[in-house]
Design a protein around this motif. Structure first.
Motif, PDB file in Angstrom:
ATOM      1  N   PRO A   1      25.809  29.412  26.549  1.00 34.11           N
ATOM      2  CA  PRO A   1      24.071  29.160  26.514  1.00 34.11           C
ATOM      3  C   PRO A   1      24.245  27.690  26.926  1.00 34.11           C
ATOM      4  CG  PRO A   1      24.724  30.423  24.211  1.00 34.11           C
ATOM      5  CD  PRO A   1      25.726  30.850  24.712  1.00 34.11           C
ATOM      6  N   GLY A   2      24.133  27.180  27.672  1.00 36.50           N
ATOM      7  CA  GLY A   2      23.670  25.520  27.629  1.00 36.50           C
ATOM      8  C   GLY A   2      24.945  25.316  29.016  1.00 36.50           C
ATOM      9  N   ASP A   3      25.234  26.254  28.744  1.00 39.09           N
ATOM     10  CA  ASP A   3      26.725  25.923  29.910  1.00 39.09           C
ATOM     11  C   ASP A   3      26.152  26.042  31.150  1.00 39.09           C
ATOM     12  OD1 ASP A   3      29.092  25.847  31.422  1.00 39.09           O
ATOM     13  OD2 ASP A   3      29.947  27.137  30.311  1.00 39.09           O
ATOM     14  N   ALA A   4      26.406  25.200  32.126  1.00 40.46           N
ATOM     15  CA  ALA A   4      25.966  25.422  33.657  1.00 40.46           C
ATOM     16  C   ALA A   4      26.572  26.147  34.244  1.00 40.46           C
ATOM     17  CB  ALA A   4      26.017  23.881  34.125  1.00 40.46           C
ATOM     18  N   SER A   5      27.650  26.975  33.424  1.00 40.72           N
ATOM     19  CA  SER A   5      28.585  28.026  34.940  1.00 40.72           C
ATOM     20  C   SER A   5      27.626  28.726  34.715  1.00 40.72           C
ATOM     21  CB  SER A   5      29.917  27.992  34.904  1.00 40.72           C
ATOM     22  OG  SER A   5      29.243  28.603  33.079  1.00 40.72           O
ATOM     23  N   THR A   6      28.104  30.039  36.207  1.00 32.84           N
ATOM     24  CA  THR A   6      27.038  31.429  35.850  1.00 32.84           C
ATOM     25  C   THR A   6      28.345  32.588  35.542  1.00 32.84           C
ATOM     26  OG1 THR A   6      27.580  31.504  38.378  1.00 32.84           O
ATOM     27  CG2 THR A   6      24.879  30.232  37.706  1.00 32.84           C
ATOM     28  N   THR A   7      27.312  32.949  35.563  1.00 36.03           N
ATOM     29  CA  THR A   7      27.956  34.942  34.991  1.00 36.03           C
ATOM     30  C   THR A   7      29.481  35.331  36.540  1.00 36.03           C
ATOM     31  OG1 THR A   7      25.836  35.379  34.284  1.00 36.03           O
ATOM     32  CG2 THR A   7      27.668  37.422  35.233  1.00 36.03           C
ATOM     33  N   VAL A   8      30.322  35.438  36.066  1.00 38.85           N
ATOM     34  CA  VAL A   8      31.679  35.641  36.435  1.00 38.85           C
ATOM     35  C   VAL A   8      31.579  37.183  36.454  1.00 38.85           C
ATOM     36  CG1 VAL A   8      34.081  35.277  36.696  1.00 38.85           C
ATOM     37  CG2 VAL A   8      32.278  33.825  36.292  1.00 38.85           C
ATOM     38  N   LEU A   9      32.089  37.851  37.371  1.00 41.52           N
ATOM     39  CA  LEU A   9      32.323  39.264  38.146  1.00 41.52           C
ATOM     40  C   LEU A   9      33.964  39.302  37.991  1.00 41.52           C
ATOM     41  CD1 LEU A   9      31.689  42.511  38.046  1.00 41.52           C
ATOM     42  CD2 LEU A   9      31.466  41.393  40.426  1.00 41.52           C
ATOM     43  N   ILE A  10      34.587  40.051  37.163  1.00 47.10           N
ATOM     44  CA  ILE A  10      35.866  40.269  37.409  1.00 47.10           C
ATOM     45  C   ILE A  10      36.039  42.133  37.598  1.00 47.10           C
ATOM     46  CG2 ILE A  10      37.994  40.135  36.001  1.00 47.10           C
ATOM     47  CD1 ILE A  10      36.567  38.219  33.987  1.00 47.10           C
ATOM     48  N   VAL A  11      36.981  42.457  38.600  1.00 51.32           N
ATOM     49  CA  VAL A  11      37.222  43.574  38.728  1.00 51.32           C
ATOM     50  C   VAL A  11      38.491  44.086  38.302  1.00 51.32           C
ATOM     51  CG1 VAL A  11      37.267  44.762  40.912  1.00 51.32           C
ATOM     52  CG2 VAL A  11      35.847  43.598  40.530  1.00 51.32           C
ATOM     53  N   TYR A  12      39.362  44.384  37.582  1.00 51.20           N
ATOM     54  CA  TYR A  12      40.017  44.906  37.504  1.00 51.20           C
ATOM     55  C   TYR A  12      41.467  45.953  37.994  1.00 51.20           C
ATOM     56  CZ  TYR A  12      44.393  45.647  34.235  1.00 51.20           C
ATOM     57  OH  TYR A  12      45.429  45.482  33.742  1.00 51.20           O
ATOM     58  N   ASN A  13      42.552  46.127  38.996  1.00 50.01           N
ATOM     59  CA  ASN A  13      42.991  47.199  39.114  1.00 50.01           C
ATOM     60  C   ASN A  13      44.247  47.584  38.294  1.00 50.01           C
ATOM     61  OD1 ASN A  13      44.863  49.112  40.587  1.00 50.01           O
ATOM     62  ND2 ASN A  13      43.612  48.261  42.588  1.00 50.01           N
ATOM     63  N   ILE A  14      43.688  48.344  37.746  1.00 51.23           N
ATOM     64  CA  ILE A  14      44.539  48.895  36.764  1.00 51.23           C
ATOM     65  C   ILE A  14      46.156  49.829  37.278  1.00 51.23           C
ATOM     66  CG2 ILE A  14      42.452  49.104  35.114  1.00 51.23           C
ATOM     67  CD1 ILE A  14      42.925  52.341  35.102  1.00 51.23           C
ATOM     68  N   VAL A  15      46.121  50.367  37.847  1.00 47.95           N
ATOM     69  CA  VAL A  15      47.137  50.729  39.030  1.00 47.95           C
ATOM     70  C   VAL A  15      47.761  49.916  39.492  1.00 47.95           C
ATOM     71  CG1 VAL A  15      47.561  51.933  40.722  1.00 47.95           C
ATOM     72  CG2 VAL A  15      45.925  53.112  39.753  1.00 47.95           C
ATOM     73  N   LYS A  16      47.704  48.950  39.879  1.00 49.63           N
ATOM     74  CA  LYS A  16      48.357  47.194  40.612  1.00 49.63           C
ATOM     75  C   LYS A  16      48.435  46.577  39.585  1.00 49.63           C
ATOM     76  CE  LYS A  16      46.242  48.076  45.695  1.00 49.63           C
ATOM     77  NZ  LYS A  16      45.406  47.643  46.932  1.00 49.63           N
ATOM     78  N   ARG A  17      47.304  46.055  38.296  1.00 53.82           N
ATOM     79  CA  ARG A  17      47.580  45.561  37.502  1.00 53.82           C
ATOM     80  C   ARG A  17      47.092  43.871  38.250  1.00 53.82           C
ATOM     81  NH1 ARG A  17      52.317  47.420  33.418  1.00 53.82           N
ATOM     82  NH2 ARG A  17      52.556  48.957  33.781  1.00 53.82           N
ATOM     83  N   GLN A  18      46.058  43.716  38.867  1.00 53.49           N
ATOM     84  CA  GLN A  18      45.526  42.902  39.414  1.00 53.49           C
ATOM     85  C   GLN A  18      43.811  42.798  39.577  1.00 53.49           C
ATOM     86  OE1 GLN A  18      46.699  43.677  43.493  1.00 53.49           O
ATOM     87  NE2 GLN A  18      48.466  42.513  43.855  1.00 53.49           N
ATOM     88  N   ALA A  19      43.585  41.427  38.982  1.00 50.54           N
ATOM     89  CA  ALA A  19      42.644  41.073  38.742  1.00 50.54           C
ATOM     90  C   ALA A  19      41.814  40.506  39.948  1.00 50.54           C
ATOM     91  CB  ALA A  19      42.061  41.163  37.028  1.00 50.54           C
ATOM     92  N   ARG A  20      40.768  39.907  40.451  1.00 52.56           N
ATOM     93  CA  ARG A  20      40.279  38.834  40.944  1.00 52.56           C
ATOM     94  C   ARG A  20      38.532  38.745  40.464  1.00 52.56           C
ATOM     95  NH1 ARG A  20      39.169  39.987  46.130  1.00 52.56           N
ATOM     96  NH2 ARG A  20      39.111  38.037  47.154  1.00 52.56           N
ATOM     97  N   SER A  21      38.401  37.934  40.791  1.00 52.85           N
ATOM     98  CA  SER A  21      37.040  36.635  39.928  1.00 52.85           C
ATOM     99  C   SER A  21      35.772  36.528  40.629  1.00 52.85           C
ATOM    100  CB  SER A  21      36.882  36.388  38.365  1.00 52.85           C
ATOM    101  OG  SER A  21      37.717  35.536  38.885  1.00 52.85           O
ATOM    102  N   TRP A  22      34.850  36.230  40.789  1.00 52.22           N
ATOM    103  CA  TRP A  22      33.703  35.773  41.586  1.00 52.22           C
ATOM    104  C   TRP A  22      32.580  35.192  40.847  1.00 52.22           C
ATOM    105  CZ3 TRP A  22      35.835  40.578  42.767  1.00 52.22           C
ATOM    106  CH2 TRP A  22      36.415  41.360  43.422  1.00 52.22           C
ATOM    107  N   ASN A  23      32.560  33.914  40.855  1.00 49.44           N
ATOM    108  CA  ASN A  23      31.310  33.043  40.245  1.00 49.44           C
ATOM    109  C   ASN A  23      29.998  33.709  40.897  1.00 49.44           C
ATOM    110  OD1 ASN A  23      29.198  31.358  39.142  1.00 49.44           O
ATOM    111  ND2 ASN A  23      31.615  30.013  38.570  1.00 49.44           N
ATOM    112  N   THR A  24      29.153  34.780  40.639  1.00 50.18           N
ATOM    113  CA  THR A  24      28.275  35.103  40.951  1.00 50.18           C
ATOM    114  C   THR A  24      26.761  33.907  41.705  1.00 50.18           C
ATOM    115  OG1 THR A  24      27.351  35.788  39.149  1.00 50.18           O
ATOM    116  CG2 THR A  24      29.094  37.466  40.154  1.00 50.18           C
ATOM    117  N   GLY A  25      27.547  33.363  40.505  1.00 49.53           N
ATOM    118  CA  GLY A  25      26.192  32.083  41.470  1.00 49.53           C
ATOM    119  C   GLY A  25      24.413  32.735  40.635  1.00 49.53           C
TER     120      GLY A  25
END
Lengths: 174, 138
Positions: free
Chosen positions: A79-103
């Motif tokens: 609350p009060g943070d100027a940032s917006t919701t972040v979406l994280i996608v985690y591939n459990i096979v490749k053990r890699q994650a990516r994230s996006w700031n959704t705005g």
């Protein structure tokens, strides 16, 4: 458990110079653990799969859902943070994650879940997602369901505008 | 689409096979039909969670019934568990069995879990859980 990030401070004493290694602590706010259960009905083992740790206090986890080998997480800002919701996608096979700031603000993110009857779709390739879903006005599209499209494997903002990828936020060892 | 291991296919008679195969359609129609319908209880199961887990805290964070109606995933702050409620056509009171459980204690507490999804081979399920850390123990 903490994450330690090293950096150096140089201090000069009379007649000598030396450096001191100092560590900065980042708080891990949550861990995402995928579990595999079965095969049923004989074997009911609940086996933990590679864990994703969220290392920076980006906010609070709002939703989590799975599809095929992917775990989707939305992290709402504090609350009060100027940032917006972040979406994280985690591939459990490749053990890699990516994230996006959704705005999107917290109240703009729609609840989402993976219908059981869609979860058997073919495994995904890099940047491809197993089905289409809406996150506010964001759309993740499944190339198996939604082709042809201008950018069938892109994470795009409706209607299919290309959105730049943001660097991962607070994702560490898996 | 149902979770196949929910059904002991070899021992099912024709009536049970019909009921299982038409289950998704009946479920959909229950909610699509705009006329008001009475939603009746078909089976009851008394689940003595205290006895299973030996814990005073029984507040569920979440429950997920796996399609097929037999297996139930439960999440408390301490434990993720799989419960077998028995075949969904059981008469009278069913006797749930605790099939398996896992915990992140003592360092973490479960906060939420995703809906379960079937594994590629259809013989198991996957679920993801979020756990938060205890400030004192990290």
């Amino acid at each position: 458990m903490c994450v330690w990030l090293p950096f150096q401070i140089t201090t000069r004493n009379p007649g000598e110079s030396w450096s001191v290694r100092v560590y900065c602590v980042l708080t891990i706010v949550a861990r995402i653990t995928p579990y595999e259960i079965g095969p049923l009905p004989q074997d009911t083992t609940i086996r933990g799969l590679p864990v994703l740790r969220l290392a920076t206090p980006v906010g609070t986890i709002q939703q989590i859902w799975m599809s095929s080998d992917l775990v989707f997480v939305t992290v709402a800002p504090f609350p009060g943070d100027a940032s917006t919701t972040v979406l994280i996608v985690y591939n459990i096979v490749k053990r890699q994650a990516r994230s996006w700031n959704t705005g999107l603000k917290q109240n703009e993110v729609r609840p989402f879940d993976t219908p059981w009857h869609l979860s058997h779709l073919p495994p995904i390739e890099a940047n491809c997602f197993p089905q289409r879903f809406h996150l506010g006005n964001w759309v993740l599209r499944n190339p198996h369901l939604d082709h042809p499209r201008p950018h069938p494997t892109r994470f795009s903002r409706f209607p299919y505008r290309k959105v730049p990828d943001y660097p991962p936020l607070g994702l560490i060892s898996f | 689409m149902l979770f196949a291991p929910s059904f002991p296919l070899e021992s099912m008679d024709l009536l049970h096979l019909q009921r299982a195969s038409l289950g998704p359609d009946r479920w959909t129609r229950l909610f699509v039909d705009p006329s008001p319908q009475k939603i009746a209880t078909s089976n009851k199961a008394t689940f003595d969670y205290l006895r299973f887990l030996g814990d005073d805290e029984t507040d569920f964070e979440q429950l997920h019934l796996i399609p097929g109606g037999r297996y139930l995933l439960t999440l408390t702050p301490e434990i993720l568990a799989l419960v077998d409620l028995g075949p969904p056509w059981s008469e009278g009171t069913m006797t749930p069995k605790l099939l398996g459980m896992t915990s992140t204690l003592p360092v973490c507490y479960f906060k939420m879990m995703s809906s379960p999804i079937p594994r590629q081979d259809g013989r198991g399920v996957r679920v993801a859980a979020v756990s938060d850390h205890d400030e004192e123990s990290w």
